[in-house]
Design an enzyme around this catalytic site. Structure first.
Site: not given
Ligand code: GDP
Ligand code: IMO
Ligand code: MG
Length: 427
Positions: A14, A17, A41-42, A223
């Site tokens: 988080d 990225k 989750g991007h 990650q």
């Protein structure tokens, strides 16, 4: 040559990225996810819109970009189809997507087992995203996994699924969980294979052609290095390696094709899920940072644990992932933080150390050694150049560079694509 760049998180995920991949994608031809799955989750923000991607690469908004889900990923086909449907509903219809035929498929029994293994751990849960990531990678390595290309071959898929279910149903039975019916699962997953058929291909061949043609390729990690199965805070990690070392294997390219590695780094530290976190704060400073940085998980909505920037972590991550540039993210959040600090080392059993101990019990005993930093009050969100930043903020950036021996190429001062300060063009 600066045609390939790995974007990899260097803390506990988080870090931003998605934002940086989207920003850099404006100059790219190809964007590749090389590990992980929909545990990621991007978040991407541009043109007044906000999107959250889980397994789809962050170049998907650009019709000219080839988006690749490479062989190192684990993909839940049902979830990936759902993500694509959601994007289409929001008007993202003109995209190029390629899914490796060698991708490991996340099956429903992986989700069931992820939950069951966590429950068995009692108070020692990892706090996984419960997306079946660990069990899917375990099956890949124990050679009972199903690969995306298998779904396109009726007979072969039947054979693979039968063999897998033999083991999995036995395990589920032992755990007192419901078993899976072959016919139901077979028909459902054949259907997903048909839906995804237009995208499934040998992405290693595609990527090697692209690189040899001199096209610009971005590798988007999921990650972060501290969640790496080999180099992270094991066992509180994910089941893949987000490091740049994972790119050649996970994308089917030669290691010599990697030109640069950009470490994506929050200006402070966060972590979701359990596990050691030496600079974690439980003070008002943590609430202040959590509120300003909206530190709640994209996938699970969990409040993220918050702490000061840890340069022991950054040095470790830069070393094991070959990071040669940094992108300092959420820098705007630090304005007004009282008693701002950076961790420069750890005190372990009375001795100061500058590395991450491999053994968790030692890491848990580590106390951060802090350097107090000057603070600033100015709002940075509208600033476009490094020169505009307050002197104290510049000192913070330079100190990070000194402590990590790594140049800060970008400073991010807001979630939007445009809120990015460039110090050095690297792609
Ligand atoms: P990822 O998993 O590394 O892609 O990061 P996430 O998207 O899970 O979390 C990063 C969060 O920070 C997202 O909500 C982004 O929109 C947001 N973000 C990214 N860069 C910045 C920044 O420079 N400033 C602020 N305030 N928010 C940012
Ligand atoms: P992005 O790409 C933050 C964490 C989970 C848990 C551990 C193992 O958005 O940075 P898993 O479901 O992978 O078996 O969970 O890893 N985790 C993440 N934390 N960001 C992520 O992805 C994460 N993906 C997994 O919270 O602690
Ligand atoms: Mg995330």
């Amino acid at each position: 040559m600066n045609n390939t760049l790995v974007v990899c998180g260097i803390q506990w995920g988080d870090e931003g990225k998605g934002k940086m991949t989207d920003y850099l994608a404006q100059a790219a031809d190809v964007v590749v996810r090389y590990q992980g799955g929909n545990n990621a989750g991007h978040t991407i923000t541009f043109g007044g819109n906000k999107y959250a991607l889980q397994s789809i690469p962050s170049g998907i908004f650009n019709p000219h970009i080839k988006n690749v889900m490479a062989n190192g990923m684990v993909v839940n086909p049902k979830a990936a189809i759902g993500e694509l449907d959601k994007l289409r509903e929001r008007g993202i219809r003109d995209f190029q997507l390629y899914i490796s035929d060698r991708v490991a498929v996340i099956m429903p029994y992986h989700l069931a087992l992820d939950g069951a293994y966590e429950a068995l751990k009692g108070g020692k849960q990892i706090g996984t995203t419960k997306k079946g990531i660990g069990p899917a990678y375990s099956d890949k390595y124990s050679r009972v996994g199903i690969r995306m290309g298998d779904l396109l071959d009726k007979e072969y898929f039947a054979e693979r699924l039968r063999d897998a279910l033999l083991q999995k149903n036995m395990e589920l039975k032992m755990l007192g969980l419901e078993q899976f019916d072959f016919d139901t699962l077979y028909n459902e997953y054949l259907g997903y294979g048909e839906t995804l058929r237009p995208y499934i291909t040998d992405t290693s061949i595609l990527l090697n052609h692209e690189i040899e043609a001199g096209h610009k390729v971005l590798f988007e990690g999921a990650q972060g290095v501290m969640l790496c199965i080999d180099n992270g805070t094991y066992p509180f990690v994910t089941s893949s390696s987000p490091t740049a070392a994972s790119v050649p294997l996970g994308a089917g390219i030669a290691p010599r094709f990697i030109d640069n590695v950009l470490g994506i780094c929050k200006s402070y530290t966060t972590r979701v899920g359990a596990g050691p976190f030496p600079t974690e704060l439980f003070t008002e400073q943590a609430d202040y940072i959590r509120d300003r940085g909206h530190e709640y998980g994209t996938v699970t909505g969990r409040p993220r644990r918050v702490g000061f920037l840890d340069c022991v972590v950054l040095r470790h991550a830069c070393r094991v992932s070959g990071v040669n540039y940094l992108s300092l993210m959420l820098f705007d959040v630090l304005s007004g933080v009282k008693d701002l600090r950076i961790c420069v080392g750890y005190k372990l059993d009375g001795k100061v150390i500058d590395y991450i101990p491999s053994c968790l019990s030692a890491l848990e005993r580590c106390e951060p050694v802090y350097e107090v930093m000057e603070t600033w009050e100015e709002d940075l969100t509208g600033m476009k150049t490094y020169e505009e930043l307050p002197e104290a903020a510049k000192k913070y950036i330079r100190r990070v560079e000194e402590l990590t021996h790594t140049e800060v190429a970008f400073v991010s001062v807001g979630p939007d694509r445009t809120q990015t300060i460039i110090r050095k063009e690297i792609f």
